[in-house]
Design an enzyme around this catalytic site. Structure first.
Site, PDB file in Angstrom:
ATOM      1  N   LYS A  94      -2.198  -2.876  12.555  1.00 42.12           N
ATOM      2  CA  LYS A  94      -2.090  -1.353  12.500  1.00 42.12           C
ATOM      3  C   LYS A  94      -3.615  -0.878  12.271  1.00 42.12           C
ATOM      4  CE  LYS A  94       2.118  -2.585  10.349  1.00 42.12           C
ATOM      5  NZ  LYS A  94       3.088  -3.189   9.315  1.00 42.12           N
ATOM      6  N   GLN A 115       2.684  -3.994   3.062  1.00 40.13           N
ATOM      7  CA  GLN A 115       3.078  -4.888   4.144  1.00 40.13           C
ATOM      8  C   GLN A 115       4.239  -5.850   3.337  1.00 40.13           C
ATOM      9  OE1 GLN A 115       2.267  -5.035   7.186  1.00 40.13           O
ATOM     10  NE2 GLN A 115       3.711  -6.512   7.277  1.00 40.13           N
ATOM     11  N   ASP A 154       6.978   4.322   6.258  1.00 37.78           N
ATOM     12  CA  ASP A 154       8.032   3.176   6.695  1.00 37.78           C
ATOM     13  C   ASP A 154       9.423   3.751   6.554  1.00 37.78           C
ATOM     14  OD1 ASP A 154       6.838   1.063   7.821  1.00 37.78           O
ATOM     15  OD2 ASP A 154       6.441  -0.181   5.790  1.00 37.78           O
TER      16      ASP A 154
END
Ligand code: NAP
Length: 292
Positions: A52, A96, A119
């Site tokens: 990322k 994460q 997200d």
């Protein structure tokens, strides 16, 4: 023989567009910023975080990574998220997953400001997706939709079957296909006569997490097959949920693993971060025009 949907090439094309959008935003005085938080030392998660970061660098997005020890308390993690929520240089916050078991995933997700939830896991954003009035789309299902669109595949009126109903893939995927005017069926581990249902699909999206789960007997000739699965074989090689060798000769389009949906997920994360930064830039523009 199916046409291959090249996720790597499509992701590269979209990342070029994102880089141009980032440049335009920088010219307006706003550089998109993404904060990625990793708790613990799960090696797979560390790889995702590194990827990322690299993708951010390639497109001009500023990234900050916070690598916290496995014994980080929930209060410490929530305090960091609140600090990032208030930081105007940060437009996206990603924690994460999975988290170590002493941390409550739900509380953590709920603490991220919905405006920075790139997200799209926060219930506010999940609700917005449901009513089709969204800011952020969940990255993997959005990546699948982009693959279909850029391959010229129209979902209107098509029988779309999604295998898997997780909150991060299956359910939002079904919703996005519905918004694209598909006729959608969602299957799961209690679905009866699964092969009969999947054989009805013009567009079949598989997100189960089992190597070679979908064979040729489950696919209608000419169907579009999108494989979201990411499984490790005994030899360490990455493989999907679809038996590629068996299904490829009968499908019209198919995504490979690796090189299909995978590269799109991070790309959509970058897109969401830029979208959030664009909203910030609009707010700043409005504020400065009021001052003038
Ligand atoms: P998950 O949360 O484990 O969900 C799996 C789904 O498959 C569940 O809904 C489950 O049904 C269903 N299922 C399991 N066995 C089944 C069966 N025999 N028949 C029909 N349905 C069955 O997994 P996920 O997070 O959605 O991920 C799915 C796969 O996609 C994994 O391989 C994951 O690594 C991959 N993935 C890839 C990306 C990417 O960027 N490419 C991103 C996310 C995930 P129940 O609900 O009834 O249990």
């Amino acid at each position: 023989m199916a046409k291959l949907i090249d996720g790597k090439a499509i992701a590269a094309e979209i990342r070029c567009e994102i880089a141009a959008d980032v440049q335009a935003l920088c010219a307006r005085g706003v550089q998109p910023g993404l904060a990625v938080i990793l708790v613990g030392d799960d090696p797979a998660s560390a790889v995702y975080v590194r990827n990322k970061k690299k993708a951010c660098e390639q497109t001009g997005i500023r990234s900050e990574s916070y690598e916290l020890p496995a014994d980080t308390t929930e209060e410490q993690l929530l305090a960091l998220i609140r600090k990032l929520n208030a930081d105007p240089a940060i437009h996206g916050i990603l924690v994460q997953l999975p988290l170590p078991s002493h941390l409550d995933q739900k509380t953590v997700i709920h603490t991220i400001s919905p405006e920075k939830d790139v997200d799209a896991f926060h219930p506010v954003n999940v609700g917005k997706i449901m009513i089709g009035d969204y800011d952020f789309l969940p990255c993997t299902p959005a990546g699948v939709m982009a693959l279909l669109e850029r391959s010229g595949i129209d979902c209107t009126g098509k029988e779309c079957v999604v295998v898997g109903r997780s909150n991060i893939v299956g359910k939002p995927q079904a919703m996005l296909l519905l918004h694209a005017n598909g006729t959608v069926t969602v299957c799961h581990s209690h679905t009866k006569n699964l092969a009969e249902v999947t054989r009805r699909a013009d567009i079949l999206v598989v997100a189960v997490g089992r190597a070679d789960f979908v064979g040729a007997d489950m696919v209608k000739p000419g169907a579009v097959v999108v494989d979201v699965g990411m499984n490790r074989r005994a030899d360490g090689k990455l493989t999907g949920d679809v038996d590629f060798a068996a299904v490829e000769p009968i499908a019209s389009y198919i995504t490979p693993v690796p090189g299909g949906v995978g590269p799109m997920t991070i790309t959509m994360l970058l897109k969401n971060t830029v979208k959030s930064a664009e909203k910030s830039a609009e707010t700043l523009d409005r504020q400065s025009s009021r001052v003038i």
